[in-house]
Structures are given as structure tokens and as C-alpha cells.
Enzyme design. Structure first.
Site, PDB file in Angstrom:
ATOM      1  N   ASP A  45       0.848  -1.193   0.000  1.00  0.00           N
ATOM      2  CA  ASP A  45       0.000   0.000   0.000  1.00  0.00           C
ATOM      3  C   ASP A  45       0.886   1.247   0.000  1.00  0.00           C
ATOM      4  O   ASP A  45       1.882   1.324   0.721  1.00  0.00           O
ATOM      5  CB  ASP A  45      -0.920  -0.014   1.233  1.00  0.00           C
ATOM      6  CG  ASP A  45      -2.076   0.958   1.087  1.00  0.00           C
ATOM      7  OD1 ASP A  45      -3.230   0.503   0.959  1.00  0.00           O
ATOM      8  OD2 ASP A  45      -1.820   2.193   1.097  1.00  0.00           O
ATOM      9  N   ASN A 101     -12.713  -3.412   2.780  1.00  0.00           N
ATOM     10  CA  ASN A 101     -13.618  -2.266   2.864  1.00  0.00           C
ATOM     11  C   ASN A 101     -14.542  -2.339   1.655  1.00  0.00           C
ATOM     12  O   ASN A 101     -14.073  -2.473   0.521  1.00  0.00           O
ATOM     13  CB  ASN A 101     -12.818  -0.958   2.840  1.00  0.00           C
ATOM     14  CG  ASN A 101     -11.932  -0.809   4.060  1.00  0.00           C
ATOM     15  OD1 ASN A 101     -12.293  -1.212   5.162  1.00  0.00           O
ATOM     16  ND2 ASN A 101     -10.751  -0.241   3.875  1.00  0.00           N
ATOM     17  N   GLN A 108     -14.437   2.053   1.437  1.00  0.00           N
ATOM     18  CA  GLN A 108     -13.776   1.708   0.162  1.00  0.00           C
ATOM     19  C   GLN A 108     -13.528   2.969  -0.652  1.00  0.00           C
ATOM     20  O   GLN A 108     -14.436   3.782  -0.836  1.00  0.00           O
ATOM     21  CB  GLN A 108     -14.645   0.728  -0.634  1.00  0.00           C
ATOM     22  CG  GLN A 108     -13.967   0.218  -1.895  1.00  0.00           C
ATOM     23  CD  GLN A 108     -14.781  -0.853  -2.629  1.00  0.00           C
ATOM     24  OE1 GLN A 108     -15.947  -1.081  -2.297  1.00  0.00           O
ATOM     25  NE2 GLN A 108     -14.174  -1.483  -3.613  1.00  0.00           N
ATOM     26  N   VAL A 110     -11.067   2.648  -3.511  1.00  0.00           N
ATOM     27  CA  VAL A 110     -10.716   2.145  -4.846  1.00  0.00           C
ATOM     28  C   VAL A 110     -11.683   1.012  -5.178  1.00  0.00           C
ATOM     29  O   VAL A 110     -11.729  -0.003  -4.464  1.00  0.00           O
ATOM     30  CB  VAL A 110      -9.252   1.652  -4.906  1.00  0.00           C
ATOM     31  CG1 VAL A 110      -8.941   1.109  -6.296  1.00  0.00           C
ATOM     32  CG2 VAL A 110      -8.282   2.779  -4.538  1.00  0.00           C
ATOM     33  N   HIS A 114     -10.343  -5.660  -3.089  1.00  0.00           N
ATOM     34  CA  HIS A 114      -9.001  -5.919  -2.567  1.00  0.00           C
ATOM     35  C   HIS A 114      -9.054  -6.309  -1.102  1.00  0.00           C
ATOM     36  O   HIS A 114      -9.935  -5.890  -0.360  1.00  0.00           O
ATOM     37  CB  HIS A 114      -8.088  -4.697  -2.753  1.00  0.00           C
ATOM     38  CG  HIS A 114      -8.670  -3.409  -2.245  1.00  0.00           C
ATOM     39  ND1 HIS A 114      -9.637  -2.696  -2.927  1.00  0.00           N
ATOM     40  CD2 HIS A 114      -8.428  -2.702  -1.119  1.00  0.00           C
ATOM     41  CE1 HIS A 114      -9.948  -1.601  -2.250  1.00  0.00           C
ATOM     42  NE2 HIS A 114      -9.236  -1.593  -1.143  1.00  0.00           N
ATOM     43  N   HIS A 116      -6.885  -6.068   2.313  1.00  0.00           N
ATOM     44  CA  HIS A 116      -5.745  -5.448   2.993  1.00  0.00           C
ATOM     45  C   HIS A 116      -5.133  -6.486   3.934  1.00  0.00           C
ATOM     46  O   HIS A 116      -5.858  -7.089   4.742  1.00  0.00           O
ATOM     47  CB  HIS A 116      -6.197  -4.270   3.875  1.00  0.00           C
ATOM     48  CG  HIS A 116      -6.735  -3.082   3.146  1.00  0.00           C
ATOM     49  ND1 HIS A 116      -6.018  -1.921   2.968  1.00  0.00           N
ATOM     50  CD2 HIS A 116      -7.947  -2.849   2.587  1.00  0.00           C
ATOM     51  CE1 HIS A 116      -6.764  -1.029   2.323  1.00  0.00           C
ATOM     52  NE2 HIS A 116      -7.938  -1.570   2.082  1.00  0.00           N
TER      53      HIS A 116
HETATM   54  P1  AMP Z   1      -9.728   1.147   0.308  1.00  0.00           P
HETATM   55  O1  AMP Z   1      -9.838   2.454   1.042  1.00  0.00           O
HETATM   56  O2  AMP Z   1     -10.090  -0.050   1.131  1.00  0.00           O
HETATM   57  O3  AMP Z   1     -10.455   1.199  -1.020  1.00  0.00           O
HETATM   58  O4  AMP Z   1      -8.185   0.949   0.023  1.00  0.00           O
HETATM   59  C1  AMP Z   1      -7.518   1.522  -1.032  1.00  0.00           C
HETATM   60  C2  AMP Z   1      -6.066   1.516  -0.660  1.00  0.00           C
HETATM   61  O5  AMP Z   1      -5.316   1.693  -1.852  1.00  0.00           O
HETATM   62  C3  AMP Z   1      -5.642   2.616   0.313  1.00  0.00           C
HETATM   63  O6  AMP Z   1      -5.096   2.048   1.489  1.00  0.00           O
HETATM   64  C4  AMP Z   1      -4.616   3.411  -0.485  1.00  0.00           C
HETATM   65  O7  AMP Z   1      -3.555   3.886   0.313  1.00  0.00           O
HETATM   66  C5  AMP Z   1      -4.152   2.396  -1.516  1.00  0.00           C
HETATM   67  N1  AMP Z   1      -3.635   2.949  -2.745  1.00  0.00           N
HETATM   68  C6  AMP Z   1      -4.188   3.925  -3.522  1.00  0.00           C
HETATM   69  N2  AMP Z   1      -3.423   4.158  -4.600  1.00  0.00           N
HETATM   70  C7  AMP Z   1      -2.373   3.294  -4.514  1.00  0.00           C
HETATM   71  C8  AMP Z   1      -1.228   3.046  -5.329  1.00  0.00           C
HETATM   72  N3  AMP Z   1      -1.008   3.741  -6.461  1.00  0.00           N
HETATM   73  N4  AMP Z   1      -0.353   2.094  -4.934  1.00  0.00           N
HETATM   74  C9  AMP Z   1      -0.559   1.403  -3.805  1.00  0.00           C
HETATM   75  N5  AMP Z   1      -1.620   1.586  -2.989  1.00  0.00           N
HETATM   76  C10 AMP Z   1      -2.508   2.526  -3.337  1.00  0.00           C
END
Ligand code: AMP
Length: 128
Positions: A45, A101, A108, A110, A114, A116
């Protein structure tokens, strides 16, 4: 258990829109990739919330849990299996947390499913 047709059609985020994770899969943007196979990709992350913070994602762009089908049951198990192997590799013998999430209120950000993997420190409960 037969759940087909039990739920109303889902109107979640559009699968056709490539997310930042889709771009990582396609190597359009860089990431610290720690594992890859035909089904999934795992990378660190970018804003780690713990000493180990790895995201395990399916290569297929499934936006949310709601878009899973019965055919994805094995895939979801695989994501957890890979996370467990990575936890072992990271030396998280005292425990770790796997988090999904889901949706805006689930935190969430993204919309590409996924898991974590968080570990390397004592994690409190419940989350915020
Ligand atoms: P969520 O909030 O559960 O959707 O998690 C998305 C995660 O993606 C967050 O913890 C971000 O820090 C991570 N994230 C966003 N962009 C990137 C990236 N380019 N490379 C690695 N992690 C990322």
C-alpha cells in the site's frame, strides 16, 4: 446454498472504468509488487497503515463484493490464501488483520475488490 436471483441487480461502479489498481495490473503505473500469479496481484500500500500493509487484488476488475458470482468463490478463497502466505513471508507470526472495505460507508476508496493485509504492530478494535 442457492443465492442466484436472491438479490436485486447491483448498480455499483462501472467495471469498464479502469481504476488505479487496473493500471497497476497493466503496468501503466508503478507499484511495489510482492506476488503475482494468473489470478491475483499483491503489492504494498502506498500509504501504509502498519509496518506490513499489502493489498491482494484479483486481476479481474470486480468493483465490489456485490459483483461476486458463485463462480468467484474459489477466487476469493485464493485471495485469502495468498494473503496468509504473504503474512508468513512477512514474519507476522503473532497475528495480522485481513480487511475488505466495501462501499462508501465501508471505507472503500478504490472500486476494485481488494484484501488489505495489515500487521507488524498491535491493531486495535473496533476500527474507526
Ligand atoms: P480502500 O480504502 O479499502 O479502497 O483501500 C484503497 C487503498 O489503496 C488505500 O489504502 C490506499 O492507500 C491504496 N492505494 C491507492 N493508490 C495506490 C497506489 N497507487 N499504490 C498502492 N496503494 C494505493
Amino acid at each position: 446454498m442457492h443465492l442466484d436471483g436472491f438479490f436485486a441487480p447491483c448498480h455499483g461502479p462501472d467495471v469498464a472504468t479502469k481504476t488505479i489498481f487496473g493500471k497497476i495490473i497493466d503496468r501503466e503505473i508503478p507499484a511495489d509488487i510482492v506476488f503475482e500469479d494468473e489470478q491475483c496481484l499483491a503489492f504494498r500500500d502506498i500509504h501504509p497503515a502498519a509496518p506490513t500493509h499489502i493489498l491482494v487484488i484479483p486481476k479481474r476488475p470486480i468493483p465490489m463484493v456485490e459483483q461476486l458470482t458463485p463462480a468467484d468463490e474459489g477466487l476469493v478463497g485464493h485471495l485469502f490464501y495468498v494473503a496468509a502466505q504473504l503474512a508468513k513471508k512477512e514474519g507476522l507470526a503473532d497475528g495480522y488483520r485481513l480487511v475488505v472495505n466495501n462501499g462508501a460507508e465501508g471505507g472503500q476508496t478504490v472500486f476494485h475488490l481488494h484484501v488489505h493485509l495489515l500487521g507488524g504492530r498491535s491493531l486495535s478494535w473496533p476500527p474507526g
